[in-house]
Design an enzyme around this catalytic site. Structure first.
Site, PDB file in Angstrom:
ATOM      1  N   ASP A   1      -5.602   7.540  -5.710  1.00  0.00           N
ATOM      2  CA  ASP A   1      -5.685   8.927  -5.335  1.00  0.00           C
ATOM      3  C   ASP A   1      -6.489   9.167  -3.916  1.00  0.00           C
ATOM      4  O   ASP A   1      -6.081   9.795  -2.991  1.00  0.00           O
ATOM      5  CB  ASP A   1      -6.460   9.559  -6.626  1.00  0.00           C
ATOM      6  CG  ASP A   1      -6.482  11.004  -6.730  1.00  0.00           C
ATOM      7  OD1 ASP A   1      -5.693  11.581  -5.740  1.00  0.00           O
ATOM      8  OD2 ASP A   1      -6.874  11.681  -7.488  1.00  0.00           O
TER       9      ASP A   1
ATOM     10  N   ASP B   1       0.845  -1.228   0.097  1.00  0.00           N
ATOM     11  CA  ASP B   1       0.114  -0.120  -0.203  1.00  0.00           C
ATOM     12  C   ASP B   1       1.069   1.271   0.069  1.00  0.00           C
ATOM     13  O   ASP B   1       1.949   1.528   0.864  1.00  0.00           O
ATOM     14  CB  ASP B   1      -0.903  -0.095   0.993  1.00  0.00           C
ATOM     15  CG  ASP B   1      -1.594   1.199   1.555  1.00  0.00           C
ATOM     16  OD1 ASP B   1      -1.725   2.203   0.804  1.00  0.00           O
ATOM     17  OD2 ASP B   1      -2.617   1.067   2.217  1.00  0.00           O
TER      18      ASP B   1
ATOM     19  N   GLY C   1      -9.365   4.975  -6.277  1.00  0.00           N
ATOM     20  CA  GLY C   1      -8.267   4.239  -6.530  1.00  0.00           C
ATOM     21  C   GLY C   1      -7.169   4.886  -5.565  1.00  0.00           C
ATOM     22  O   GLY C   1      -7.604   5.164  -4.218  1.00  0.00           O
TER      23      GLY C   1
ATOM     24  N   ASN D   1      -5.947  12.970 -11.173  1.00  0.00           N
ATOM     25  CA  ASN D   1      -6.534  13.618 -12.320  1.00  0.00           C
ATOM     26  C   ASN D   1      -6.103  14.902 -12.402  1.00  0.00           C
ATOM     27  O   ASN D   1      -5.782  15.631 -11.655  1.00  0.00           O
ATOM     28  CB  ASN D   1      -8.229  13.228 -12.309  1.00  0.00           C
ATOM     29  CG  ASN D   1      -8.705  13.742 -11.158  1.00  0.00           C
ATOM     30  OD1 ASN D   1      -8.562  15.353 -10.733  1.00  0.00           O
ATOM     31  ND2 ASN D   1      -9.467  13.002 -10.081  1.00  0.00           N
TER      32      ASN D   1
ATOM     33  N   THR E   1      -2.994   2.355 -14.655  1.00  0.00           N
ATOM     34  CA  THR E   1      -3.460   1.097 -14.940  1.00  0.00           C
ATOM     35  C   THR E   1      -4.750   0.551 -14.051  1.00  0.00           C
ATOM     36  O   THR E   1      -5.069  -0.605 -14.168  1.00  0.00           O
ATOM     37  CB  THR E   1      -2.506  -0.061 -14.758  1.00  0.00           C
ATOM     38  OG1 THR E   1      -2.257  -0.064 -13.051  1.00  0.00           O
ATOM     39  CG2 THR E   1      -1.063   0.279 -15.367  1.00  0.00           C
TER      40      THR E   1
HETATM   41  P1  ADP Z   1      -5.622   5.575 -12.714  1.00  0.00           P
HETATM   42  O1  ADP Z   1      -6.440   6.663 -12.778  1.00  0.00           O
HETATM   43  O2  ADP Z   1      -3.995   6.375 -12.899  1.00  0.00           O
HETATM   44  O3  ADP Z   1      -5.489   4.258 -13.552  1.00  0.00           O
HETATM   45  P2  ADP Z   1      -5.959   4.285 -10.414  1.00  0.00           P
HETATM   46  O4  ADP Z   1      -5.806   4.800  -8.777  1.00  0.00           O
HETATM   47  O5  ADP Z   1      -7.264   3.817 -10.608  1.00  0.00           O
HETATM   48  O6  ADP Z   1      -5.144   5.167 -11.148  1.00  0.00           O
HETATM   49  O7  ADP Z   1      -5.171   2.786 -10.173  1.00  0.00           O
HETATM   50  C1  ADP Z   1      -3.638   2.815 -10.322  1.00  0.00           C
HETATM   51  C2  ADP Z   1      -3.096   1.490  -9.761  1.00  0.00           C
HETATM   52  O8  ADP Z   1      -2.933   1.992  -8.023  1.00  0.00           O
HETATM   53  C3  ADP Z   1      -3.945   0.613  -9.737  1.00  0.00           C
HETATM   54  O9  ADP Z   1      -2.873  -0.634 -10.020  1.00  0.00           O
HETATM   55  C4  ADP Z   1      -4.541   0.255  -8.422  1.00  0.00           C
HETATM   56  O10 ADP Z   1      -4.698  -1.022  -8.114  1.00  0.00           O
HETATM   57  C5  ADP Z   1      -3.386   0.829  -7.710  1.00  0.00           C
HETATM   58  N1  ADP Z   1      -3.885   1.173  -6.135  1.00  0.00           N
HETATM   59  C6  ADP Z   1      -4.815   1.417  -5.634  1.00  0.00           C
HETATM   60  N2  ADP Z   1      -4.687   1.815  -4.219  1.00  0.00           N
HETATM   61  C7  ADP Z   1      -3.614   1.534  -4.207  1.00  0.00           C
HETATM   62  C8  ADP Z   1      -2.638   1.899  -2.828  1.00  0.00           C
HETATM   63  N3  ADP Z   1      -3.169   2.253  -1.655  1.00  0.00           N
HETATM   64  N4  ADP Z   1      -1.293   1.753  -2.933  1.00  0.00           N
HETATM   65  C9  ADP Z   1      -0.770   1.310  -4.241  1.00  0.00           C
HETATM   66  N5  ADP Z   1      -1.524   1.084  -5.303  1.00  0.00           N
HETATM   67  C10 ADP Z   1      -2.752   1.215  -5.134  1.00  0.00           C
END
Ligand code: ADP
Length: 185
Positions: A40, A16, A38, A30, A128
């Site tokens: 963010d 994480d 996600g 964004n 991704t």
């Molecule tokens: P984007 O809009 O750039 O695609 P997302 O947040 O939807 O960004 O996803 C980007 C990646 O971050 C995905 O692989 C998701 O599984 C991952 N992700 C989500 N939460 C966390 C976290 N707490 N730590 C690390 N990676 C995360």
């Protein structure tokens, strides 16, 4: 998995990103810098309102953040002192310079880290998740961009660049991409 590029350690871990003890973590933001789902959303929840306040100030002063660029804010309550917000491309089938925009997001983030004298920075897998970029391709672009940046003669300041992959499948994709890069073509 880890390799050394120049004087920088490049590490791939599963975990994480909000829990990382590094100087800066990178947010897959964004263009509105509003915080969303996600990674963010996770970063804003863990770091608290100070991050959002700075994002809104940047929005007022600079307008929207185009894909491929990056800005830096406080890390708020995070262990990381800073959050670097960058915007990856939305996947539209691979044309439209999406690989280059993704590479630029990594490069811009590393430039900001370097300009702030930071030594350790952690990235998620940008684009991704909700943005739909295929992870195998994104992994090659991401690691290629980081390697190119760290291979510059002047790129010697960073001690560690860490990729924090949320799922085992994503970690596997990045490990495979790194193995592919390490072996002669
Ligand atoms: P984007 O809009 O750039 O695609 P997302 O947040 O939807 O960004 O996803 C980007 C990646 O971050 C995905 O692989 C998701 O599984 C991952 N992700 C989500 N939460 C966390 C976290 N707490 N730590 C690390 N990676 C995360």
């Amino acid at each position: 998995m880890e390799v050394t590029i120049g004087r920088t350690l490049l590490r791939l871990v599963q975990g994480d990103i909000t829990q990382q003890e590094v100087e800066a973590i990178v947010n897959a933001a964004n263009s509105e810098l509003t915080g969303g789902g996600g990674v963010d959303g996770a970063i804003h929840r863990a770091g608290g309102p100070a991050i959002h306040e700075e994002c809104m100030r940047i929005r007022r002063e600079k307008g929207r953040l185009p894909a491929g660029q990056a800005v830096i804010t406080t890390g708020g309550r995070l262990k990381a002192r800073y959050v670097i917000h960058t915007v990856g491309p939305i996947w539209h089938g691979g044309g439209h310079g999406q690989d280059e925009t993704l590479a630029s997001a990594y490069r811009s983030s590393l430039e900001l880290a370097e300009n702030h004298g930071l030594r350790t920075v952690a990235f998620p897998s940008i684009s991704t998740g909700a943005y739909g970029f295929p992870v195998e391709r994104a992994a090659r672009v991401a690691l290629g961009a980081v390697r190119a940046f760290l291979s510059r003669p002047e790129g010697q300041a960073l001690e560690e660049v860490r990729f924090v992959l949320f799922s085992g499948r994503d970690l596997e994709a990045y490990e495979q991409a790194l193995r592919g890069m390490a072996s002669p073509e």
